[in-house]
Design a protein around this motif. Structure first.
Motif, PDB file in Angstrom:
ATOM      1  N   ASN A 136      72.160  40.573  29.530  1.00  0.00           N
ATOM      2  CA  ASN A 136      72.610  39.182  29.419  1.00  0.00           C
ATOM      3  C   ASN A 136      71.526  38.312  28.799  1.00  0.00           C
ATOM      4  O   ASN A 136      71.820  37.442  27.972  1.00  0.00           O
ATOM      5  CB  ASN A 136      73.039  38.644  30.785  1.00  0.00           C
ATOM      6  CG  ASN A 136      74.428  39.088  31.167  1.00  0.00           C
ATOM      7  OD1 ASN A 136      75.284  39.271  30.309  1.00  0.00           O
ATOM      8  ND2 ASN A 136      74.670  39.264  32.444  1.00  0.00           N
ATOM      9  N   LYS A 166      71.383  42.243  33.895  1.00  0.00           N
ATOM     10  CA  LYS A 166      70.639  40.985  33.763  1.00  0.00           C
ATOM     11  C   LYS A 166      69.827  40.984  32.467  1.00  0.00           C
ATOM     12  O   LYS A 166      69.827  39.998  31.720  1.00  0.00           O
ATOM     13  CB  LYS A 166      69.716  40.787  34.968  1.00  0.00           C
ATOM     14  CG  LYS A 166      68.951  39.505  34.927  1.00  0.00           C
ATOM     15  CD  LYS A 166      68.045  39.345  36.132  1.00  0.00           C
ATOM     16  CE  LYS A 166      67.275  38.037  36.006  1.00  0.00           C
ATOM     17  NZ  LYS A 166      66.198  37.929  36.978  1.00  0.00           N
ATOM     18  N   LYS A 219      79.995  38.292  32.833  1.00  0.00           N
ATOM     19  CA  LYS A 219      79.182  37.459  31.946  1.00  0.00           C
ATOM     20  C   LYS A 219      78.751  38.275  30.721  1.00  0.00           C
ATOM     21  O   LYS A 219      78.827  37.787  29.588  1.00  0.00           O
ATOM     22  CB  LYS A 219      77.953  36.935  32.688  1.00  0.00           C
ATOM     23  CG  LYS A 219      77.049  36.070  31.843  1.00  0.00           C
ATOM     24  CD  LYS A 219      75.851  35.569  32.637  1.00  0.00           C
ATOM     25  CE  LYS A 219      74.919  34.770  31.754  1.00  0.00           C
ATOM     26  NZ  LYS A 219      73.696  34.372  32.463  1.00  0.00           N
ATOM     27  N   LEU A 220      78.325  39.520  30.951  1.00  0.00           N
ATOM     28  CA  LEU A 220      77.918  40.384  29.851  1.00  0.00           C
ATOM     29  C   LEU A 220      79.073  40.642  28.891  1.00  0.00           C
ATOM     30  O   LEU A 220      78.922  40.549  27.669  1.00  0.00           O
ATOM     31  CB  LEU A 220      77.383  41.719  30.390  1.00  0.00           C
ATOM     32  CG  LEU A 220      77.041  42.786  29.359  1.00  0.00           C
ATOM     33  CD1 LEU A 220      75.954  42.302  28.407  1.00  0.00           C
ATOM     34  CD2 LEU A 220      76.620  44.073  30.059  1.00  0.00           C
ATOM     35  N   SER A 226      78.083  39.474  37.074  1.00  0.00           N
ATOM     36  CA  SER A 226      77.099  39.714  36.016  1.00  0.00           C
ATOM     37  C   SER A 226      77.726  40.495  34.864  1.00  0.00           C
ATOM     38  O   SER A 226      77.454  40.231  33.701  1.00  0.00           O
ATOM     39  CB  SER A 226      75.905  40.500  36.571  1.00  0.00           C
ATOM     40  OG  SER A 226      75.281  39.794  37.603  1.00  0.00           O
TER      41      SER A 226
END
Length: 145
Positions: A98, A95, A31-32, A28
């Motif tokens: 993102n 989350k 991805k960020l 995660s």
């Protein structure tokens, strides 16, 4: 006695609350870092450092600098940053970030943030200089009394 039990329960629950928050997952965070552009900062910093390095090593041929830049790996920086993000953000935080960066306004923030930072730094420098001048003038005025 009853108060001690209540206090012990409150302390136990209070201390357990942060532990219940799920630690951000490396995937995660990666991805960020990628969606926000933070993962590319290392490459950008190296691109900015190269002219100064070239001045320090003026004899180095262009091929040397090409090789140096080939070794700059954004993923290496991302891997170094993961524990820092895990220390400060939960999986829910990452989350939400993102999702924000995937939104239109998040994309706008990514695109405009370099200009905002650049202009903010300039204003901050000006403000700091003006403040320093005021402090010096204040000191000089007090010293003259």
């Amino acid at each position: 006695m009853r108060m001690c039990v209540v206090l012990a329960i409150c302390l136990t629950v209070g201390l357990a609350m942060p532990a219940m928050a799920q630690q951000a997952k490396p995937e995660s965070i990666k991805k960020l870092l990628q969606v926000s552009g933070a993962g590319d900062l290392g490459v950008q910093m190296m691109n900015q450092m190269i002219p100064a390095l070239k001045n320090m090593i003026p004899d180095a041929p262009p091929a040397f600098w090409d090789d140096v830049m080939q070794e700059v790996n954004a993923e290496e920086l991302e891997n170094l940053l993961i524990p820092v993000y895990q220390k400060h953000l939960t999986e829910a935080d990452v989350k939400a970030l993102n999702e924000f960066y995937a939104s239109d306004v998040g994309q706008k923030m990514i695109k405009t943030q370099p200009a905002i930072m650049r202009e903010s730094m300039m204003l901050g420098q000006q403000w700091g200089q003006q403040l320093a001048q005021k402090i010096v003038q204040r000191y000089e005025a007090q010293k003259a009394k």
